[in-house]
Design an enzyme around this catalytic site. Sequence first.
Site, short mmCIF file in Angstrom:
data_model
loop_
_atom_site.label_atom_id
_atom_site.label_comp_id
_atom_site.label_asym_id
_atom_site.label_seq_id
_atom_site.Cartn_x
_atom_site.Cartn_y
_atom_site.Cartn_z
N HIS A 194 2.10 -24.80 72.53
CA HIS A 194 2.81 -23.48 72.51
C HIS A 194 1.90 -22.23 72.94
CE1 HIS A 194 5.82 -20.42 71.52
NE2 HIS A 194 6.79 -21.38 71.95
N HIS A 215 8.94 -18.95 79.04
CA HIS A 215 10.00 -18.12 78.44
C HIS A 215 10.66 -17.28 79.62
CE1 HIS A 215 7.73 -19.23 74.70
NE2 HIS A 215 8.84 -19.29 74.19
N HIS A 224 11.10 -26.70 75.59
CA HIS A 224 10.91 -26.92 74.04
C HIS A 224 11.50 -28.22 73.72
CE1 HIS A 224 10.08 -22.59 74.18
NE2 HIS A 224 9.66 -22.94 73.07
N HIS A 361 17.16 -16.86 69.64
CA HIS A 361 15.86 -17.29 69.03
C HIS A 361 15.04 -16.35 68.59
CE1 HIS A 361 12.65 -18.11 71.58
NE2 HIS A 361 12.09 -18.74 70.74
N HIS A 365 12.10 -15.64 65.14
CA HIS A 365 10.60 -15.59 65.06
C HIS A 365 10.26 -14.37 64.13
CE1 HIS A 365 9.00 -18.76 67.56
NE2 HIS A 365 10.22 -18.67 68.25
N PHE A 382 3.98 -15.50 69.75
CA PHE A 382 3.89 -16.78 70.41
C PHE A 382 2.60 -17.71 70.17
CE2 PHE A 382 7.58 -15.39 73.29
CZ PHE A 382 8.54 -15.72 72.49
N HIS A 395 13.35 -24.37 66.40
CA HIS A 395 13.62 -25.01 67.57
C HIS A 395 14.30 -26.26 67.64
CE1 HIS A 395 11.89 -22.32 70.50
NE2 HIS A 395 11.01 -21.98 69.57
#
Length: 622
Positions: A194, A215, A224, A361, A365, A382, A395
């Site tokens: 990631h 992203h 993902h 989403h 986070h 991230f 995810h």
Amino acid sequence: MVSISSSPLSLMSFNVSFNFNTSSSLLYPFSQKQHQPSKNKKPKHHKIACTSNDTNQNSPKEQEQKPSPSNIVGHRRNVLIGLGGLYGATTLTNNNSLAFADPVPIPDLTKCVIPPTGLPNNITPFSCCPPISSNLKIIDFEFPTFKKLRVRRAAHLNDSISIDNFAKYDKALNLMKALPDDDPRSFVQQAKVHCAYCVGGYTQKGYPNTELQVHFSWLFLPFHRWYLYFYERILGSLINDPTFAIPFWNWDAPDGMTAPSIFTDPNSSLFDPKRNPKHVPPKNTFSNYRDTIVDLNYNKDFDVPGNINPRPEVRINENLTWMYKQMICHAKTYRQFLGSRYRGGEEPLQNNCAGSIESLHNHHHVWVGDRRQPNGEDMGHFYSSGRDPLFYAHHANVDRMWSVWQTLRGKRKDCTENDWLESSFLFYDENKNLVKVKVKDSVDDRKLGYVYQNLEIPWINHKPKPSKRVQSKDNKLLAQRPLRKFVDKFPIVLDSAVSIIVKRPKKSRSLKQKEVEEEILVIDGIEFDDNIGVMFDVLVNDDDDKVIGVENSEFPGSFLSLPHGHNHGNNKKKEKKKTCFTLGLTDLLEDLKADDDDSIVVTLIPRYGDGVKISGIEIDFE
């Protein structure tokens, strides 16, 4: 398309107040007198069918996972018609031209960037690059063979099957964490996947110095999905169980809106100490239940001492309505849901738009990330989010939303553009093979050997409602009236709440026209320092005597970006990110009976993140 043009700022001031209270309502009133309602006939409502009884969608996939259905301020009629000078006429900047017309290629592993350019400046630099050898070969992906589909189950369940699977997960992850750090199957390396793909570790093969980013574009969901696929396969191989499936965090249902307990035991391999202890407290520690219910539109600057989260039933209802907005109102086409086009050779984050599910989403986070850490580690940045086992459960539900979306009616069909289907990634498999995968092979989860547990979809009927007027002028929510600005020219710096009148290119559309084209609000050229987090709320058609909350139609969405800097090429100066944000308008305008209006009023309310610049706002059709 009609937009507000990019030119110097012009302002008109109005008194306005907005404030959160314990019921999570937001007040944002106008002081201006409301215009007379339109005399046109009442618009028809476009009914969205989202049940599992769609006879036109029958497929084997439905047997396993098809769903079973179980206060920001008011509209204004033909608002400020006489102020025609507020309207601009430029075209939205669009990086999605056909100039490249190539799929995004695999990363160039020989030019992996050390350290990745998006690492925060306040940590010790390190490498996110995978282990490679001079004789390493890349093999093409082949679909797996299997006797039985793996079933990913909700992580909050306590039935015997789930308990057995959780024990397997704990064992498998312990074994993964025990592998040498340079083993591509190790948990250290899985977390680095990631980091490399998301914070500037990779460049695109064949396009020197062009960053690869997954992203803010249509690559988010397929990347993902592949990431979880190989993570799950490696775990299964370590315990010699090809039927093993990772659980998903069922945060879109009331019973699953707290972090699953299997991830909160400090003695489990699934535990991560770098989480917000208020939201995800370790097992058997004191917590306030209302603080542990996830906020699907989380604003970290509201989450401070003195502010009280709403009652559990209020938060749950808000979350269900927010799910409806992201999965229905703002996801009627694949570009709304997946995100904007991103092609080989294009620089990322140059006005790409995230899809509706990616926008949703992001809030998880930040909500899970530990605010005691300098960058909200682990989930809050991230580069580090893959270090938290809860990331993979989160995810998995994001991936499940893709599967659910595919079962909904209307224009919700996966993309058929070659540049999306042929885009590719590299992952290590359970045998340490480096595998090249393509987006086209990820579209059907059943072909990958797994499905999601068939659960009811509680948000399917939680449609937002127009806000109600406040009768009393002495209402405590009307007490504060900070200054708001009306702007007619762009770019603007979003250092205070601003409102913009945006003309609609089409109005009074028929039901058939709405079924063909979705009316979409586009906030264009959102530019900011990508080393910091940014959030602002978006309101449509706000009046001075209404209290609006998450459950209301006038509050379509919030823009939120996690920090993850990026910079490749010869320019070593950190550049600002530029992205865009889209929201569906068709349902909203029907709810507000504003189908026949010439224009809408869009209000932007900054929540956190300094120096945000907006290049323009317009209405598009897709």
